[in-house]
Structure formats: C-alpha cells, structure tokens
Motif scaffolding. Structure first.
Motif, PDB file in Angstrom:
ATOM      1  N   HIS A 290      -6.479  -2.486  -3.268  1.00 39.47           N
ATOM      2  CA  HIS A 290      -5.675  -3.248  -4.228  1.00 39.47           C
ATOM      3  C   HIS A 290      -4.387  -2.467  -4.482  1.00 39.47           C
ATOM      4  O   HIS A 290      -4.420  -1.441  -5.170  1.00 39.47           O
ATOM      5  N   PRO A 291      -3.261  -2.880  -3.920  1.00 36.82           N
ATOM      6  CA  PRO A 291      -2.016  -2.104  -4.060  1.00 36.82           C
ATOM      7  C   PRO A 291      -1.512  -2.073  -5.496  1.00 36.82           C
ATOM      8  O   PRO A 291      -0.859  -3.009  -5.957  1.00 36.82           O
ATOM      9  N   TRP A 292      -1.822  -0.976  -6.178  1.00 43.46           N
ATOM     10  CA  TRP A 292      -1.439  -0.827  -7.576  1.00 43.46           C
ATOM     11  C   TRP A 292      -0.621   0.446  -7.810  1.00 43.46           C
ATOM     12  O   TRP A 292      -0.230   0.716  -8.946  1.00 43.46           O
ATOM     13  N   TYR A 293      -0.371   1.234  -6.792  1.00 45.91           N
ATOM     14  CA  TYR A 293       0.215   2.561  -7.019  1.00 45.91           C
ATOM     15  C   TYR A 293       1.737   2.510  -7.135  1.00 45.91           C
ATOM     16  O   TYR A 293       2.436   1.986  -6.267  1.00 45.91           O
TER      17      TYR A 293
ATOM     18  N   ARG B 260       0.835  -1.195   0.000  1.00 42.04           N
ATOM     19  CA  ARG B 260       0.000   0.000   0.000  1.00 42.04           C
ATOM     20  C   ARG B 260       0.872   1.248   0.000  1.00 42.04           C
ATOM     21  O   ARG B 260       2.027   1.189   0.417  1.00 42.04           O
TER      22      ARG B 260
ATOM     23  N   SER C 281      -5.368   1.896  -4.140  1.00 40.60           N
ATOM     24  CA  SER C 281      -4.292   1.046  -3.644  1.00 40.60           C
ATOM     25  C   SER C 281      -4.402   0.749  -2.162  1.00 40.60           C
ATOM     26  O   SER C 281      -3.658  -0.090  -1.642  1.00 40.60           O
TER      27      SER C 281
END
Length: 449
Positions: free
Chosen positions: A266-269, A217, A263
């Motif tokens: 859903h950790p996408w950053y 995150r 994020s």
C-alpha cells in the motif's frame, strides 16, 4: 529551543515580495478559512487525517489572519518545542536512572542533541511549512520524554494528540516498545493510544485511495536515503550507552523502515510523514559528540556545517518546493483581462488560485460546476466533458494552468475534453513558466494580438 526559533523565523516568507507558498500549504490556507460547517463536511469525505490540524489552523486564522506568518508560525513553535524535547530526552538518558547527576555531560548531551535536531535540513524545511509535521514531531518527542519519566497518563495523552494531528505518529509506539515493553504502564498507555486513534484510522482508511492515490512505491532514492540513515545510526550506536541505543535507534529506524515496507503493498510512504524519526538521529549524534575525545570529531562537525548552511539557505527559496502557488497567482494577475476564462489542467491544480481569492474571483472558471466549499471537496466538482467544451466555445480568451512539460497527462474524460477543445479551437498566445507550473494564454484564431 532558541536556535530552532531563530532558524524557523529566518526567511519565513520564503522568497522576496509577498513570499511563496506551495500547493500543500495552499490547501491548509483555503481549507482552514472555510466555515466550521463546510470544514466538517469536507473531513467526512477527504483529508480526515489532517482534520485536527485544520481545525487548529481555523482557530489560528480566526484569532489572527496574518498571511504566511500565521500559516507557518505554529510549525516554527512546534519545531522549537521538539528541539527542546530532544534536549530533555538527551539529558535524561545521559544522567541515567538512579545514578547521581553528572552535570557536565548531561548538559552537553542535551545542548548538542537539541541543537543538532534544530540544524538538520529536513527539520528546518518543515519548521517553515504550513502543515502539521513540526507539531507532530513535538508530540512524539515529548511523549518519549514522558515515557522515560514513566508518566503514563501524560504519555498516552501527548502521543494521542500527535496521532490525531497525523495518524502515522502511531508508529512511534513500535519505536518505544524496545525501551518500555516490560512496563505495565506503557502497555496501558499504548492500548489507550491505539483505542483513541482507531476512529480516525477507520475514517481515513475509507478515504485512503482519494487521499494517497497519487503516491507510488518507494523509489530507489528513498531506499538509498534510508540506507544512509541506517549506516549513520548504526555507526553512532556502536559503543554507545545501552539506554541511549534502546531509545534512539528504534525511533530513528523503525517508523520510516516500517512505512516503506508497508508501502511495497500500500503506497503510503512520504518522508515528512515520519519526520519525527530524525529525533533519534539527533539524540545519537549529540550525545556521542558530547562525550567525544577524538581529535577529528570537531573538524568533522565543522566540515558538515558547510553543506548544511548551503542547504539551509536554499530551503528558504521558492525553488525548494515542488511549486509556487503565489507565484502562479502573480503571473495570472499580470496576464488576466476582464472576462477571461480560466482552465485548470488537471482540475486539482485549482489549488494554485484557491489561496489567492482576489485573483481567482476575477476570472470565469469555465469548467467548474460547484465550488470546493459548496461541493465539500478540496478542489471543487467539474462539469461533464460536453459542458466544458460548450463553455470553452464561448470563451474568446482562456488562461490555462498546467503542470510542467513532460508530466503525465490525466486520462479522465473531462481532462481529455479540455485538451481537445483547446487544440481544435484556439491558438497558443504565450507560455510563462513558474516554479512547478506553466501559465498558458489561449485565444481564438487571430485573437492573440
């Protein structure tokens, strides 16, 4: 555009001698060099989000296999196009719609905004990176210009191209909405972009865990950096033209802000995924500076250029990236002897040598079952733990490639088997540190000399 080209080409190899390349760029190099059939098989399993970019780079290397220059030159050109696009958007906004042209201010706004974008350190960083982010930024910026011109077919085509280069470019649609949502043409274009990127989104969603499982995150540093961006944007937007605010503020703040919020679940950053948002900051800063009559404005700009110049120089060194695959390969080349085994700990660090086949080909990859190309994966398929132990038991000398000390150890059985076998049957001969890596030579007891 010329300034962006000069900055992009200056120190392009990033380091003395043969230059440096970090592991993401190494992935571009080794994947783009695969035959089209093998490349297509890979994209069906992982990295579909970068598929169009890999295909493009496959064509680049097919036309000119020019090493680091061929790897990075498309990003340099993309960044130069993005800088020109920022200037075009600034000029359009400064003129206003339906107003007589005022040559001095629009020209100054365009010049300062475009140059400001080219000078931003993150823009300089990814202008010299063999990844898609400079090209994505160019697509988003020129889509913004086409939005202002109400060229909706071109808008949809250019933005869709950006989304296929990296699907998070679709967040630009939300950034464009405040300025264009009343237009039926924009709604048509936005629908076309969403429909066009949907197949990629479906495929990449299935690959998301393998693709982005390494992400956590957003950290407090990410939130602090975003807070600084918000403060700067709001300060520059205060008292600015309404048309400029409607375009630049959402472009600067919405894509990174929305991705950071998503994020939390859903950790996408990663900041580079929304590099194009910096175009909004450049538009505000350049346009406001073009109209500034405050005495301290120019001294402030001059003061900011000093740390920017220092940062710019640092970006052209191997230390500016997480690791140095070419540096690792150079150390392995120096240490390796005929018949040596090589061990990657963890297995994904095989990437450090995949872009140096001349070095990798001279070693026995003792844990490898199927190569990356044959397995349709990025880093190959490894043997089961008992076969890894067996292979190591027959290897008098092993060169192990490890993460820096203090990094978390992978708990998988194969990785544990590697560590246990080395600890039980080998002695450590030498440890050589490279940027973001360690090259460790092991030998059977008494074999280090």
């Amino acid at each position: 555009m010329l300034l962006a080209l000069v900055l992009g080409l200056a120190g392009l190899e990033r380091g003395p001698g043969g230059g440096s390349m970090w592991r993401d760029e190494s992935t571009t190099w080794q994947v783009a060099h695969r035959p089209l059939g093998a490349l297509w098989e890979l994209l069906g399993r992982v990295d579909a989000v970068h598929g169009l970019y890999y295909l493009f780079m496959h064509g680049v290397f097919g036309f000119w296999d020019g090493g680091l220059w061929a790897l990075r030159l498309p990003s340099v050109v993309g960044t130069a196009l993005a800088a020109a696009g920022v200037a075009a958007v600034a000029h359009r906004l400064a003129r206003g719609r339906g107003e007589p042209a005022r040559p001095a201010r629009p020209a100054r706004a365009a010049l300062f905004s475009g140059c400001g974008y080219a000078l931003l350190p993150p823009v300089q960083m990814y202008a010299q990176e063999g990844r898609s982010y400079g090209l994505v930024a160019a697509a988003v910026v020129w889509a913004t210009y086409l939005m202002l011109r109400e060229r909706w077919a071109g808008y949809a085509a250019v933005l869709l191209l950006g989304c296929w280069l990296h699907e998070f470019a679709v967040l630009a649609l939300l950034a464009h909405a405040p300025a264009a949502w009343r237009s039926r043409g924009w709604r048509w274009g936005a629908g076309a972009v969403v429909a066009g990127v949907l197949p990629l989104a479906v495929v990449s969603a299935r690959q998301a865990q393998a693709q982005l499982g390494w992400l956590g995150r957003p950290s407090w540093q990410d939130w602090a950096a975003y807070g600084v961006l918000v403060a700067a944007v709001l300060l520059l937007a205060r008292g600015a033209d309404r048309a400029l605010v409607r375009v630049a503020v959402p472009l600067a703040l919405l894509p990174p802000g929305l991705l950071m919020v998503v994020s939390l679940v859903h950790p996408w950053y990663v900041d580079r995924y929304v590099l194009y948002a910096l175009a909004g900051l450049a538009l505000l800063a350049g346009t406001r500076l073009a109209g500034a009559r405050v005495r301290w404005a120019w001294p402030l700009v001059a003061a900011l250029l000093v740390p920017a110049a220092v940062w710019s120089g640092w970006l052209r060194t191997p230390e500016s990236r997480k690791d140095d695959a070419l540096g690792v390969a150079a150390v392995v080349r120096e240490l390796a002897r005929p018949g040596d085994a090589v061990l990657f700990m963890p297995s994904r660090r095989r990437e450090w040598l995949l872009s140096s086949p001349g070095v990798y080909g001279g070693l026995r990859d003792v844990a490898l079952e199927r190569s990356p190309r044959d397995s349709g994966t990025l880093h190959g398929a490894e043997l089961p733990p008992e076969r890894i132990r067996e292979g190591l038991s027959r290897s008098p000398r092993v060169i192990a490639l490890l993460d820096p000390a203090g990094q978390p150890l992978d708990p998988y059985p194969g990785e544990a088997a590697k560590r246990e076998a080395l600890a039980a049957g080998f002695e450590r001969c030498s440890v050589t540190g490279v940027r973001g890596a360690r090259v460790v030579v092991y030998a059977w007891p008494g074999g280090c000399g």
